[in-house]
Design a protein around this motif. Structure first.
Motif, mmCIF file in Angstrom:
data_model
loop_
_atom_site.group_PDB
_atom_site.id
_atom_site.type_symbol
_atom_site.label_atom_id
_atom_site.label_comp_id
_atom_site.label_asym_id
_atom_site.label_seq_id
_atom_site.Cartn_x
_atom_site.Cartn_y
_atom_site.Cartn_z
ATOM 1 N N GLN A 164 0.722 -1.204 0.047
ATOM 2 C CA GLN A 164 -0.017 -0.009 -0.049
ATOM 3 C C GLN A 164 0.887 1.274 -0.120
ATOM 4 O O GLN A 164 1.953 1.169 0.454
ATOM 5 C CB GLN A 164 -0.788 -0.076 1.284
ATOM 6 C CG GLN A 164 -2.002 0.884 1.542
ATOM 7 C CD GLN A 164 -2.588 0.763 2.832
ATOM 8 O OE1 GLN A 164 -2.558 1.649 3.584
ATOM 9 N NE2 GLN A 164 -3.394 -0.299 3.042
ATOM 10 N N PHE B 278 -3.185 1.227 6.470
ATOM 11 C CA PHE B 278 -4.384 0.792 7.134
ATOM 12 C C PHE B 278 -4.732 -0.373 6.565
ATOM 13 O O PHE B 278 -4.742 -0.830 5.361
ATOM 14 C CB PHE B 278 -5.487 1.804 6.667
ATOM 15 C CG PHE B 278 -5.209 3.169 7.065
ATOM 16 C CD1 PHE B 278 -4.773 3.577 8.373
ATOM 17 C CD2 PHE B 278 -5.011 4.141 5.806
ATOM 18 C CE1 PHE B 278 -4.554 4.891 8.431
ATOM 19 C CE2 PHE B 278 -4.687 5.417 6.052
ATOM 20 C CZ PHE B 278 -4.480 5.907 7.387
ATOM 21 N N PHE C 241 -16.450 0.547 -0.013
ATOM 22 C CA PHE C 241 -16.819 1.761 0.816
ATOM 23 C C PHE C 241 -18.121 2.435 0.575
ATOM 24 O O PHE C 241 -18.401 3.140 0.934
ATOM 25 C CB PHE C 241 -15.549 2.865 0.963
ATOM 26 C CG PHE C 241 -14.571 2.255 1.769
ATOM 27 C CD1 PHE C 241 -14.224 2.534 3.244
ATOM 28 C CD2 PHE C 241 -13.497 1.532 1.296
ATOM 29 C CE1 PHE C 241 -13.322 1.938 3.717
ATOM 30 C CE2 PHE C 241 -12.356 1.161 1.721
ATOM 31 C CZ PHE C 241 -12.272 1.151 2.943
ATOM 32 N N SER D 71 -8.370 9.263 5.608
ATOM 33 C CA SER D 71 -8.386 8.121 4.453
ATOM 34 C C SER D 71 -10.078 7.513 4.336
ATOM 35 O O SER D 71 -10.737 7.222 3.344
ATOM 36 C CB SER D 71 -7.648 6.944 4.959
ATOM 37 O OG SER D 71 -7.813 6.006 4.101
ATOM 38 N N LEU D 72 -10.294 7.345 5.809
ATOM 39 C CA LEU D 72 -11.753 6.538 5.498
ATOM 40 C C LEU D 72 -12.959 7.561 4.957
ATOM 41 O O LEU D 72 -13.717 7.217 4.082
ATOM 42 C CB LEU D 72 -12.306 6.436 7.084
ATOM 43 C CG LEU D 72 -13.667 5.317 7.226
ATOM 44 C CD1 LEU D 72 -13.946 4.501 6.382
ATOM 45 C CD2 LEU D 72 -14.026 5.310 8.805
ATOM 46 N N THR E 108 -7.500 -2.019 6.684
ATOM 47 C CA THR E 108 -8.814 -2.269 6.125
ATOM 48 C C THR E 108 -9.139 -2.012 4.874
ATOM 49 O O THR E 108 -8.766 -0.906 4.203
ATOM 50 C CB THR E 108 -9.763 -1.533 7.072
ATOM 51 O OG1 THR E 108 -9.197 -0.050 7.144
ATOM 52 C CG2 THR E 108 -9.912 -1.980 8.444
ATOM 53 N N ASN F 177 -12.437 7.630 1.417
ATOM 54 C CA ASN F 177 -13.001 6.498 0.755
ATOM 55 C C ASN F 177 -14.526 6.379 0.727
ATOM 56 O O ASN F 177 -15.213 6.119 -0.266
ATOM 57 C CB ASN F 177 -12.600 5.200 1.339
ATOM 58 C CG ASN F 177 -11.195 4.910 1.261
ATOM 59 O OD1 ASN F 177 -10.413 5.621 0.345
ATOM 60 N ND2 ASN F 177 -10.468 3.591 2.151
ATOM 61 N N PHE G 172 -6.212 7.933 9.594
ATOM 62 C CA PHE G 172 -7.144 7.060 9.376
ATOM 63 C C PHE G 172 -8.536 7.676 9.204
ATOM 64 O O PHE G 172 -9.153 7.181 8.042
ATOM 65 C CB PHE G 172 -7.446 6.101 10.701
ATOM 66 C CG PHE G 172 -8.293 5.093 10.507
ATOM 67 C CD1 PHE G 172 -7.948 3.781 10.095
ATOM 68 C CD2 PHE G 172 -9.802 5.314 10.943
ATOM 69 C CE1 PHE G 172 -9.014 2.836 9.979
ATOM 70 C CE2 PHE G 172 -10.774 4.282 10.839
ATOM 71 C CZ PHE G 172 -10.392 3.069 10.339
ATOM 72 N N ALA H 145 -13.536 -1.190 8.439
ATOM 73 C CA ALA H 145 -12.757 0.095 8.796
ATOM 74 C C ALA H 145 -13.691 0.451 10.223
ATOM 75 O O ALA H 145 -13.028 0.920 11.182
ATOM 76 C CB ALA H 145 -12.860 1.105 7.804
HETATM 77 C C1 NAG Z 1 -9.223 3.398 2.021
HETATM 78 O O1 NAG Z 1 -9.385 2.609 0.707
HETATM 79 C C2 NAG Z 1 -7.930 2.306 0.321
HETATM 80 C C3 NAG Z 1 -7.972 1.550 -1.034
HETATM 81 O O2 NAG Z 1 -8.755 0.528 -0.943
HETATM 82 C C4 NAG Z 1 -7.389 1.252 1.312
HETATM 83 O O3 NAG Z 1 -6.133 0.788 1.204
HETATM 84 C C5 NAG Z 1 -7.530 2.018 2.579
HETATM 85 O O4 NAG Z 1 -6.941 1.023 3.674
HETATM 86 C C6 NAG Z 1 -8.737 2.486 2.971
HETATM 87 N N1 NAG Z 1 -8.527 3.408 4.266
HETATM 88 C C7 NAG Z 1 -9.242 2.925 5.295
HETATM 89 C C8 NAG Z 1 -9.161 3.899 6.409
HETATM 90 O O5 NAG Z 1 -9.932 1.888 5.416
#
Ligand code: NAG
Ligand code: NAG
Ligand code: NAG
Length: 395
Positions: free
Chosen positions: A58, A181, A133, A121-122, A183, A125, A118, A189
């Motif tokens: 990642q 992350f 997501f 990113s969430l 997830t 997504n 975190f 997540a």
């Molecule tokens: C957001 O999506 C990316 C790509 O799928 C993933 O690698 C990342 O873990 C995700 N972020 C969270 C906080 O789950």
């Protein structure tokens, strides 16, 4: 696209945690500490070798955020405060902290930077409907986006607050690391957010104890304010998982060593934390060896759990260690290790977990300990820990 409510409810029925594998810890206790790729999923999908590989493959999350965080202009800070629905505390600065209190605020700042990463990113997504997501119900999606938008801004202020206290006391500030992350879906997540928030809720208890005992009692209410805020968040995450909002009458106590280990074992890219305050924190707190909880879907039953660790120690050495469980505000429970098998550097073993007898709902912190058959306090457990935390969630 998954229907988030349905799948979250399904997941809620299946919530189990185990300590996933990402970047191996720097084990200061000599007990283990290298990466251990578990071949099984742990029920969150964040501990499988795939998830771990995704951690390896990642692109790490890097600061700054688009708004400049952690270096906010006055205008950007005001905007964050508006999104957070409130301001940084505006009382007069405190110009001195005891050494132990410095560590408390360093750890809070370190943790909050991870949380900002975190939730940033969430939120991205969920907003973009990234694969895994998507939320079918537009009403639920709007609620989630509104909640996460506020949470992200609130976590930014938690970090700036802790770093501001360090700065006012003439200390260096914690700098961001790079993060991964484990997830890859909304449900995973949220389950992960619920569990790391439980660890934070326990660790802030230790922070309050530390501040009160070393003479910086004036900060205890501030930590209480953050703790309640994180508890409000967790009620929402638990609700999304199909769980009742409040997990137990007295939430599980944790210790700084467990929180710091969990962050570094799972999310922080090894070697990316720079700066004098970060160095000091790493010199102060250990990162334990990874403790994998191999048993999945752990329910409220008296049962034998299977664990694994990576260690050069022999089967008979491993058999002499113990598994100690911390749950709610009860005296830690220490159990013998049995059925030890070594395959290469991986030791797999069993320990009894009297979950039903002790009503071990909510978070249980498992640790492999040495040297004692029982421990009077969670702090004593942390001092004797070789591997951990193994994070077990029931209901
Ligand atoms: C957001 O999506 C990316 C790509 O799928 C993933 O690698 C990342 O873990 C995700 N972020 C969270 C906080 O789950
Ligand atoms: C855990 O429970 C879920 C939902 O009931 C199920 O799909 C999954 O297979 C279970 N995992 C294990 C390892 O038993
Ligand atoms: C992490 O990095 C440190 C040096 O920065 C190194 O000593 C340690 O072995 C690394 N740990 C792992 C598991 O790669």
């Amino acid at each position: 696209m998954v229907n988030a409510i349905t799948s979250a409810v399904l997941l809620g029925a299946a919530v189990v945690s185990a300590n996933p594998v990402a970047y191996g810890p720097i084990n200061k206790w000599g007990g283990g500490g290298s990466n251990l790729a578990s071949s099984t999923s742990n029920g969150w999908g964040w501990g499988s070798s795939t998830a771990s590989a995704s951690s390896a493959g990642q692109t790490p999350f890097k600061f700054p955020l688009a708004n400049g965080f952690p270096d906010l202009s006055p205008e950007a800070l005001r905007q964050v405060e508006e999104l957070a629905q409130g301001t940084l505390p505006d009382g007069p600065p405190v110009s001195h902290l005891q050494d132990g209190s410095v560590t408390v605020f360093e750890l809070i700042a370190f943790n909050e930077l991870f949380e900002v990463a975190f939730f940033s990113s969430l939120l991205a997504n969920v907003t973009s409907g990234a694969y895994g997501f998507g939320i079918d119900s537009s009403i639920l999606k709007d609620q989630v986006v509104a909640a996460l938008t506020a949470v992200l801004a609130q976590e930014e202020l938690h970090n700036l607050g802790a770093n501001g206290i360090l700065k006012n006391a003439g200390q260096d500030q914690i700098q961001p690391c790079e993060y991964v992350f484990p997830t890859a879906s909304f449900d995973d997540a949220i389950a992960l957010a619920r569990t790391f928030t439980d660890v934070v809720l326990g660790t802030l208890q230790a922070g309050q104890f530390g501040l009160a005992s070393d003479g910086d009692v004036g900060f205890v209410p501030l930590l209480g304010a953050v703790q309640g805020q994180e508890g409000e968040q967790n009620g929402f995450y638990r609700n999304l998982l199909g769980l009742i909002p409040s997990a137990a009458p007295f939430l599980t106590r944790s210790e700084p060593q467990f929180a710091f280990s969990a962050l570094n074992q799972n999310f922080v890219v090894n070697g990316t934390c720079h700066g004098p305050a970060n160095d000091k924190l790493f010199a102060t707190l250990p990162v334990f060896g990874v403790l994998n909880v191999e048993s999945k879907n752990i329910s409220l039953e008296d049962q034998t759990l299977t664990f694994s660790v990576s260690t050069p120690s022999s089967e008979s050495d491993v058999a002499a260690w113990k598994v100690t469980y911390i749950n709610q505000q009860n005296v830690p429970v220490t159990e013998s290790i049995s059925n030890v098998h070594k395959s290469g550097d991986v030791a797999t073993f069993d320990a009894y977990f009297p979950a039903k007898t002790n009503l071990n709902n909510a978070l249980t912190i498992a640790a492999v300990t040495y040297g004692a058959d029982s421990f009077a306090s969670t702090a004593d457990v942390a001092k004797a820990t070789l591997f951990g935390p193994g994070l077990i969630e029931i209901n």
